[in-house]
Write a protein that holds these residues in place. Sequence first.
Motif, PDB file in Angstrom:
ATOM      1  N   GLU A  20       0.912  -1.062  -0.395  1.00  0.00           N
ATOM      2  CA  GLU A  20      -0.231   0.143  -0.352  1.00  0.00           C
ATOM      3  C   GLU A  20       0.853   1.283   0.079  1.00  0.00           C
ATOM      4  O   GLU A  20       1.252   1.188   1.052  1.00  0.00           O
ATOM      5  CB  GLU A  20      -0.711  -0.267   1.198  1.00  0.00           C
ATOM      6  N   GLN A  23      -0.244   6.926   0.551  1.00  0.00           N
ATOM      7  CA  GLN A  23       0.247   8.724   0.032  1.00  0.00           C
ATOM      8  C   GLN A  23       1.269   8.489   0.204  1.00  0.00           C
ATOM      9  O   GLN A  23       1.993   9.953   1.196  1.00  0.00           O
ATOM     10  CB  GLN A  23      -0.855   9.835   1.055  1.00  0.00           C
ATOM     11  N   GLN A  50      -4.189   5.734  -3.248  1.00  0.00           N
ATOM     12  CA  GLN A  50      -5.662   5.867  -3.080  1.00  0.00           C
ATOM     13  C   GLN A  50      -5.936   7.298  -3.720  1.00  0.00           C
ATOM     14  O   GLN A  50      -5.448   8.278  -3.897  1.00  0.00           O
ATOM     15  CB  GLN A  50      -5.210   6.448  -1.795  1.00  0.00           C
ATOM     16  N   TYR A  77      -6.816  21.137   5.321  1.00  0.00           N
ATOM     17  CA  TYR A  77      -6.811  20.200   5.072  1.00  0.00           C
ATOM     18  C   TYR A  77      -6.755  19.368   3.989  1.00  0.00           C
ATOM     19  O   TYR A  77      -6.394  18.712   2.705  1.00  0.00           O
ATOM     20  CB  TYR A  77      -7.926  19.055   6.053  1.00  0.00           C
ATOM     21  N   LYS A  81      -4.370  17.476   1.233  1.00  0.00           N
ATOM     22  CA  LYS A  81      -4.967  16.545   0.395  1.00  0.00           C
ATOM     23  C   LYS A  81      -4.048  16.337  -1.061  1.00  0.00           C
ATOM     24  O   LYS A  81      -4.229  16.381  -2.028  1.00  0.00           O
ATOM     25  CB  LYS A  81      -6.652  15.907   0.365  1.00  0.00           C
ATOM     26  N   MET A 110     -12.085   6.357  -3.607  1.00  0.00           N
ATOM     27  CA  MET A 110     -12.702   7.131  -2.243  1.00  0.00           C
ATOM     28  C   MET A 110     -14.121   7.442  -1.997  1.00  0.00           C
ATOM     29  O   MET A 110     -14.443   7.930  -1.558  1.00  0.00           O
ATOM     30  CB  MET A 110     -11.247   7.688  -1.673  1.00  0.00           C
ATOM     31  N   GLY A 131     -12.930   3.262   5.768  1.00  0.00           N
ATOM     32  CA  GLY A 131     -13.524   4.972   5.784  1.00  0.00           C
ATOM     33  C   GLY A 131     -14.938   4.764   4.330  1.00  0.00           C
ATOM     34  O   GLY A 131     -15.522   5.037   4.583  1.00  0.00           O
ATOM     35  N   TYR A 185      -3.058   4.228  13.648  1.00  0.00           N
ATOM     36  CA  TYR A 185      -1.907   3.585  13.027  1.00  0.00           C
ATOM     37  C   TYR A 185      -1.254   4.528  14.513  1.00  0.00           C
ATOM     38  O   TYR A 185      -0.825   5.520  14.263  1.00  0.00           O
ATOM     39  CB  TYR A 185      -2.198   5.234  11.676  1.00  0.00           C
ATOM     40  N   HIS A 235       1.225  -1.272   4.642  1.00  0.00           N
ATOM     41  CA  HIS A 235       2.127  -0.078   4.249  1.00  0.00           C
ATOM     42  C   HIS A 235       3.706  -0.285   3.855  1.00  0.00           C
ATOM     43  O   HIS A 235       4.000  -0.650   4.412  1.00  0.00           O
ATOM     44  CB  HIS A 235       1.704   1.176   4.639  1.00  0.00           C
ATOM     45  N   SER A 245       1.558  11.045   8.011  1.00  0.00           N
ATOM     46  CA  SER A 245       0.443   9.852   8.659  1.00  0.00           C
ATOM     47  C   SER A 245       1.205   8.456   8.949  1.00  0.00           C
ATOM     48  O   SER A 245       0.735   7.659   9.983  1.00  0.00           O
ATOM     49  CB  SER A 245      -0.621  10.198   8.481  1.00  0.00           C
ATOM     50  N   ASP A 246       1.964   7.527   7.720  1.00  0.00           N
ATOM     51  CA  ASP A 246       1.317   6.231   7.540  1.00  0.00           C
ATOM     52  C   ASP A 246       3.041   5.647   7.779  1.00  0.00           C
ATOM     53  O   ASP A 246       2.494   4.435   7.304  1.00  0.00           O
ATOM     54  CB  ASP A 246       1.190   5.851   6.232  1.00  0.00           C
ATOM     55  N   CYS A 306      -9.901   7.601  13.866  1.00  0.00           N
ATOM     56  CA  CYS A 306      -9.847   7.870  12.211  1.00  0.00           C
ATOM     57  C   CYS A 306     -10.665   7.706  11.967  1.00  0.00           C
ATOM     58  O   CYS A 306     -11.678   8.863  11.185  1.00  0.00           O
ATOM     59  CB  CYS A 306      -9.331   6.280  12.272  1.00  0.00           C
ATOM     60  N   LYS A 309     -11.688  11.352  11.636  1.00  0.00           N
ATOM     61  CA  LYS A 309     -11.646  12.714  11.226  1.00  0.00           C
ATOM     62  C   LYS A 309     -11.666  11.936   9.050  1.00  0.00           C
ATOM     63  O   LYS A 309     -11.970  12.990   8.490  1.00  0.00           O
ATOM     64  CB  LYS A 309      -9.722  11.775  10.825  1.00  0.00           C
ATOM     65  N   LEU A 310     -11.551  10.213   9.390  1.00  0.00           N
ATOM     66  CA  LEU A 310     -11.984  10.200   7.850  1.00  0.00           C
ATOM     67  C   LEU A 310     -13.180   9.163   7.823  1.00  0.00           C
ATOM     68  O   LEU A 310     -13.241   9.061   6.734  1.00  0.00           O
ATOM     69  CB  LEU A 310     -10.630   9.277   7.114  1.00  0.00           C
TER      70      LEU A 310
HETATM   71  C1  LIG Z   1      -9.178   5.253   6.797  1.00  0.00           C
HETATM   72  C2  LIG Z   1      -7.801   5.577   5.315  1.00  0.00           C
HETATM   73  O1  LIG Z   1      -8.387   5.907   4.600  1.00  0.00           O
HETATM   74  N1  LIG Z   1      -6.933   5.205   5.891  1.00  0.00           N
HETATM   75  C3  LIG Z   1      -5.436   5.942   4.614  1.00  0.00           C
HETATM   76  C4  LIG Z   1      -5.275   3.899   4.667  1.00  0.00           C
HETATM   77  O2  LIG Z   1      -4.344   3.656   5.542  1.00  0.00           O
HETATM   78  C5  LIG Z   1      -5.028   5.974   5.173  1.00  0.00           C
HETATM   79  O3  LIG Z   1      -2.963   5.605   4.708  1.00  0.00           O
HETATM   80  C6  LIG Z   1      -5.140   7.154   5.317  1.00  0.00           C
HETATM   81  O4  LIG Z   1      -5.489   8.258   4.108  1.00  0.00           O
HETATM   82  C7  LIG Z   1      -3.956   8.740   5.952  1.00  0.00           C
HETATM   83  O5  LIG Z   1      -3.646   7.485   7.515  1.00  0.00           O
HETATM   84  C8  LIG Z   1      -4.762   9.623   6.453  1.00  0.00           C
HETATM   85  O6  LIG Z   1      -3.518  10.791   6.777  1.00  0.00           O
HETATM   86  P1  LIG Z   1      -3.750  11.768   6.738  1.00  0.00           P
HETATM   87  O7  LIG Z   1      -4.785  12.385   7.586  1.00  0.00           O
HETATM   88  O8  LIG Z   1      -2.521  13.012   7.673  1.00  0.00           O
HETATM   89  O9  LIG Z   1      -3.459  12.501   4.583  1.00  0.00           O
END
Ligand SMILES: CC(=O)N[C@H](C=O)[C@@H](O)[C@H](O)[C@H](O)COP(=O)(O)O
Length: 371
Positions: A20, A23, A50, A77, A81, A110, A131, A185, A235, A245-246, A306, A309-310
Motif C-alpha cells: 500500500e 500517500q 489511494q 486539510y 490532500k 474513495m 472509510g 495508526y 503500507h 501519517s502512515d 480515524c 477524521k475520515l
Molecule cells: C481510513 C483511511 O483512509 N486510511 C488510509 C489507509 O490506511 C490512510 O492511509 C489515510 O489516508 C491516512 O492515514 C490519512 O492521513 P492524513 O490525514 O495525514 O492525510
Amino acid sequence: MLLLDILDKKRTDGIYIIAEIGQNHQGSMDVAIKMIYEAKQAGCHCVKFQKSNLPSKFTRSALERDYKSKHSWGSTYGEHKEFLEFSYEQYRILQAYSQEISIDFTASAMDMHSLEFLAELKVPFIKIGSGDANNFPLLEKAANLGIPLVISTGMQSMLTVSKIVDIMDQANHKKYALMHCVSSYPTAPKDCNLQWISILKQRYPHLIIGYSGHELGITITKAAVLLGAKIIERHFTLDKSQKGSDHRCSLEPNEFRSLIRSIENFRFDTVKPEDILGLLDGGRDLEEALDNNGREKCILDCELPCRSKLGKSLVAARSLKKGHRLQRADIAIKVSEPSGLSAENFFDIIDKELAIGLNEDEPITGASMII
Ligand SMILES: CC(=O)N[C@H](C=O)[C@@H](O)[C@H](O)[C@H](O)COP(=O)(O)O
Ligand SMILES: C=C(OP(=O)(O)O)C(=O)O
C-alpha cells in the motif's frame, strides 16, 4: 493473476501481497516510481495507491478546516490532500510503469468519481478502504460494475459487514474479499483482534478473507496468514522516519522481503491460535494480538480518531427545502466537518421529510428530519 485465482478458489496455496503506497510517495512521482520498483524487487504482487476526487470525498468545510500536524503538507486539510493527490494523467504513467515491470497496479476508490476513473483504467481489482466500507451506494455501484473488489472492514461493526455481504449478494457479485482491519495508526497489539479473521472465515466460509494491518513490525501479519488470511496488505515506505501519517506503521523494503520469505515457507493451511505462538516464537505482543477477549467485531475505541477524521457522513447533495422528502439523489456520502449521520444510515433516511432546509454539503443529522 494470483488474486483472481485466489478469489476463484483456483489457488489455495498462494498469498497475495499488496504494497500500500497510499500517500507515502510524499506527492512526488519520482518517489512513487521508485516505490513501485522497490515493491517489485521485494516480491510484492501489487502496488496500491489511494484515489480521491477531493470535492466528492470531502465537504467544502472539511477541506477548509485547519490541519496543524507535523505530518501536514498544507495549512488546511484540503491543501494537504491536494498536495498528495496524483492526477489522472499521473495515474496512467504509474500504471504503465507497473505494467512494464510486471507488478499489479490499483488504488482504493474513495468516492464515486474515483471509482469510475479506476474502472476506466481497467485495474485488475478495486480496493474499498475502511472509510468507505459503510458507503453502501459506492459498494453497490462497484459490485454492479462487476470488477473484483477487496473490501476493508476497519471502523465497522459486524452488522455493517453483513450489509456489505448483502449488497454483494444482491448484485450477484462473487469476486470479492473482505479484509480484517483495525484503523488505528499504529495499531497496538492488544487492538489487533486477529481472531476476527477466524470469525469472518467461519461466518462467511464461501469468501476469501484477508488482512490489512497497521501494526508495527511483521510478526502479527505472519500470524494473520497462519489464521487463514489469503490477501495481505501493509503500507509500504522507503523510510519510516519520513514526514507523513502512515510511515511509522509501514514496512520498508527489507521488512516486506522478510515477511514474504517467511510466508513462502509456511507449509500449513490454517493453524490453531495456540500453535501460532509456538510457531512464530511469539511473545506478549503476539499473545495480545491473538486475544480478542471473546469480543464480537465492533468499532474499537482506538479507531475513533480515524473515524472522526475520515469516517463518512450523510450530507445534502444539493440545496434542499424544508418539507422535502429525501430521495437517493439528494444524499451524498462525504467526510464532513462537522459530521452528520454515519454513512451506514443511507437507506434508512430515504423518504424522510426534512424539518429544515439544507445547503449543499451540509450534514444531515437526526435533527434535520421529522421522524
Ligand atoms: C481510513 C483511511 O483512509 N486510511 C488510509 C489507509 O490506511 C490512510 O492511509 C489515510 O489516508 C491516512 O492515514 C490519512 O492521513 P492524513 O490525514 O495525514 O492525510
Ligand atoms: C483506507 C484504506 O485501507 P484500509 O482500510 O485497509 O487501511 C485504503 O486502502 O485506502
